[in-house]
Every structure is written in C-alpha cells, then in structure tokens.
Design an enzyme around this catalytic site. Sequence first.
Site, PDB file in Angstrom:
ATOM      1  N   SER A 142      29.903  41.293  47.139  1.00  0.00           N
ATOM      2  CA  SER A 142      30.024  41.309  48.599  1.00  0.00           C
ATOM      3  C   SER A 142      28.769  41.863  49.252  1.00  0.00           C
ATOM      4  CB  SER A 142      31.234  42.150  49.011  1.00  0.00           C
ATOM      5  OG  SER A 142      32.421  41.535  48.578  1.00  0.00           O
TER       6      SER A 142
HETATM    7  N1  SAH Z   1      34.617  43.565  45.140  1.00  0.00           N
HETATM    8  C1  SAH Z   1      33.558  42.678  44.736  1.00  0.00           C
HETATM    9  C2  SAH Z   1      33.698  41.320  45.358  1.00  0.00           C
HETATM   10  C3  SAH Z   1      34.055  40.301  44.363  1.00  0.00           C
HETATM   11  S1  SAH Z   1      34.369  38.686  45.024  1.00  0.00           S
HETATM   12  C4  SAH Z   1      32.216  43.338  45.022  1.00  0.00           C
HETATM   13  O1  SAH Z   1      32.125  44.537  44.997  1.00  0.00           O
HETATM   14  O2  SAH Z   1      31.237  42.673  45.264  1.00  0.00           O
HETATM   15  C5  SAH Z   1      36.129  38.669  45.004  1.00  0.00           C
HETATM   16  C6  SAH Z   1      36.791  38.729  43.659  1.00  0.00           C
HETATM   17  O3  SAH Z   1      38.189  38.593  43.885  1.00  0.00           O
HETATM   18  C7  SAH Z   1      36.422  37.640  42.678  1.00  0.00           C
HETATM   19  O4  SAH Z   1      35.886  38.212  41.528  1.00  0.00           O
HETATM   20  C8  SAH Z   1      37.741  36.939  42.390  1.00  0.00           C
HETATM   21  O5  SAH Z   1      37.895  36.509  41.039  1.00  0.00           O
HETATM   22  C9  SAH Z   1      38.731  38.034  42.721  1.00  0.00           C
HETATM   23  N2  SAH Z   1      40.099  37.604  42.979  1.00  0.00           N
HETATM   24  C10 SAH Z   1      40.537  36.528  43.678  1.00  0.00           C
HETATM   25  N3  SAH Z   1      41.885  36.480  43.664  1.00  0.00           N
HETATM   26  C11 SAH Z   1      42.306  37.563  42.939  1.00  0.00           C
HETATM   27  C12 SAH Z   1      43.578  38.063  42.540  1.00  0.00           C
HETATM   28  N4  SAH Z   1      44.727  37.444  42.865  1.00  0.00           N
HETATM   29  N5  SAH Z   1      43.632  39.182  41.806  1.00  0.00           N
HETATM   30  C13 SAH Z   1      42.497  39.830  41.439  1.00  0.00           C
HETATM   31  N6  SAH Z   1      41.263  39.409  41.766  1.00  0.00           N
HETATM   32  C14 SAH Z   1      41.165  38.278  42.501  1.00  0.00           C
END
Ligand code: SAH
Length: 297
Positions: A142
């Site tokens: 993010s």
């Molecule tokens: N928090 C991260 C952002 C990752 S992007 C950061 O610090 O940059 C969002 C993430 O959400 C992805 O890795 C995706 O696989 C995950 N995601 C989507 N749906 C999800 C679910 N139902 N349970 C857990 N993770 C999920």
Amino acid sequence: MTDRSGVPEGKRFPLPLSSVTGGARKPGAPAPVATPQTATQNAARALGGAAQPPKAPPPGPKPPGYAPQATQSAPAAQRSDLMATEAIRRAMVARVAAQGVKDGAVLAALEAVPRHLFIEPALSSQAYIDASLPIGHNQTISQPYIVARMIEAMRAGKSGADAPLGRVLEIGTGCGYQAAVLARVAKEVYSIERIKPLHELAKANLRPLRISNLRLHYGDGMLGLAQVAPFDGIILAAAGLEVPRALLEQLAIGARLVAPVGGQVQRLERITRTGKSEWASETLESCHFVPLRPGTV
Ligand code: SAH
C-alpha cells in the site's frame, strides 16, 4: 520491544534522491508502476509535491563516552546508505503529513519502519515514493499515505491521543509493511493473508525486524479471527463490495473498522461499533485497493 531501526545486511541498496523528489531516473531504471492508490499520489504531486531534498540531521549532542559500536564497525559506504535511507524516509513522512495526516504517533511509526525492506530489490529505489508498488501475485504494497490515513482514522477520537491501541486486526498482510507500522501504535497486532506465498513473504520480511507484538495468520480474513476477538480496531487492506459481517461482529463496542468499500469506484469507510447491534458508518475519501476475495490460495 526490540529495537527495529537497524537495517540488516544484504537489504541495503543505493537510494538516489531522485526517488524521493520524483525527479529524473537513471537510464534503464524501472519506471514507477501505476498500481492502485496512485491517484492520491498524483493528486499530491499536482498540489506541488512537497518533497524537498532532505537535510542531513545535525549531529546531536552525544553523551559522555558515547561510542556507537554498530556504526563504527560498519563500512563507511553502508553507514552513509543507512543515513540516506533515514533522511529519505523522513522526507516521505513530511509529504504524508503535508497531505493531511496529523497523528504524531502514526507519522513516527511511518518514519521508523524501513519500507525498502518490504519491496523486491529491483524496485527498492522507489521504496520512498508515495505510491503503491507490485509485490507479486497481482497484489501491491500500500501507498504510505493511505497506510497512515487508515491507521489515523482507526485511532481518531480515542481518549489519550498517545496511548497505544490495544488489540488490532489487519486483513490483507501482503508483504507485511502496514502490519509493521501498526505494531508501533498498537499493543497487539494480528494480520491475516489469504495467499500462502505472500504470507510466507511477509514472515521473511518481518523476521529481521523482530516485532514481538505481531502475529501473522494464513487464512480467509473475511472470517476474521474469532478466537482472539474482540478487536479495538480493524483495518482492511483490500476492498469488498461490503464489509464482511463477521468483522463487524468482532469489533469491540466503541472500536473502529476502516475499510475500502466498492468495486471499480471505491471509498474509504470508517465504521464505529456504537452498541451491541449498532454500527455507525462515515465515508472518508475515495481510494483504490486490490479486491477482497474469499477463501485461501
Ligand atoms: N497490507 C499490505 C497491503 C497488501 S494488498 C501492505 O502493507 O502493503 C492487500 C492484500 O489483501 C493482498 O495481499 C491480498 O491477497 C489480501 N487479501 C485479499 N482478500 C483477503 C482475504 N479475504 N483475507 C486475507 N487477505 C486478503
């Protein structure tokens, strides 16, 4: 908590100042990648891109007998890389603050977490641009602004602005960056990821930081973590068409959940649990996240 300011060997990298200012890239360097959340970045640039070349910190007064062992033994080139990284991170935080994030604890946490350790080496020169970047499996790390904004929104209104939150849940660990930031403003952090290789990547990224108050789970975050609920805050890092009911039920009364909601067009929502069966929702701003998906892969 363990000191997490050290940058482990093998994760250092040459970090050009242009990576902060958005200036000229070296020929052949990878172009900034347009991924979700870049809209805010572009908006910020249009506002005049508050980035200034960071000034080196003045050498502060040192206690008598001060002997920085770790830095004394590190080669000079590594020392200057580390200082450059810290200065560039401060500039990133200044830009996040210029975009309206005011919570000092959140800004301090952002300044403390070495974001470049969460990004693959080929992209690490872009680590401190305020943009999301790819982390594989069609997912992104993010944008620092949105990480800060969501945590600020989750904390806002809390009595005792500097008191840490208690137990917090993050849905969507990805590479682990936001979890590391959260661990600096909450006593206990749980983070769930549904893609096994990303769960493993986050574990590998976070291991050298030795964060003792963070637990990573592999699973479907739409179900939450009933075994450790209720939570004093919940953040979703992926957008669903609506916020899963299980997560609303796992909020403590008075606690807040912050989530992107929508499909192509998304908005950041803050939901406060106001009673046993009552929740109040506010729309904060528009945003763009990867989709929330059910199940595990
Ligand atoms: N928090 C991260 C952002 C990752 S992007 C950061 O610090 O940059 C969002 C993430 O959400 C992805 O890795 C995706 O696989 C995950 N995601 C989507 N749906 C999800 C679910 N139902 N349970 C857990 N993770 C999920």
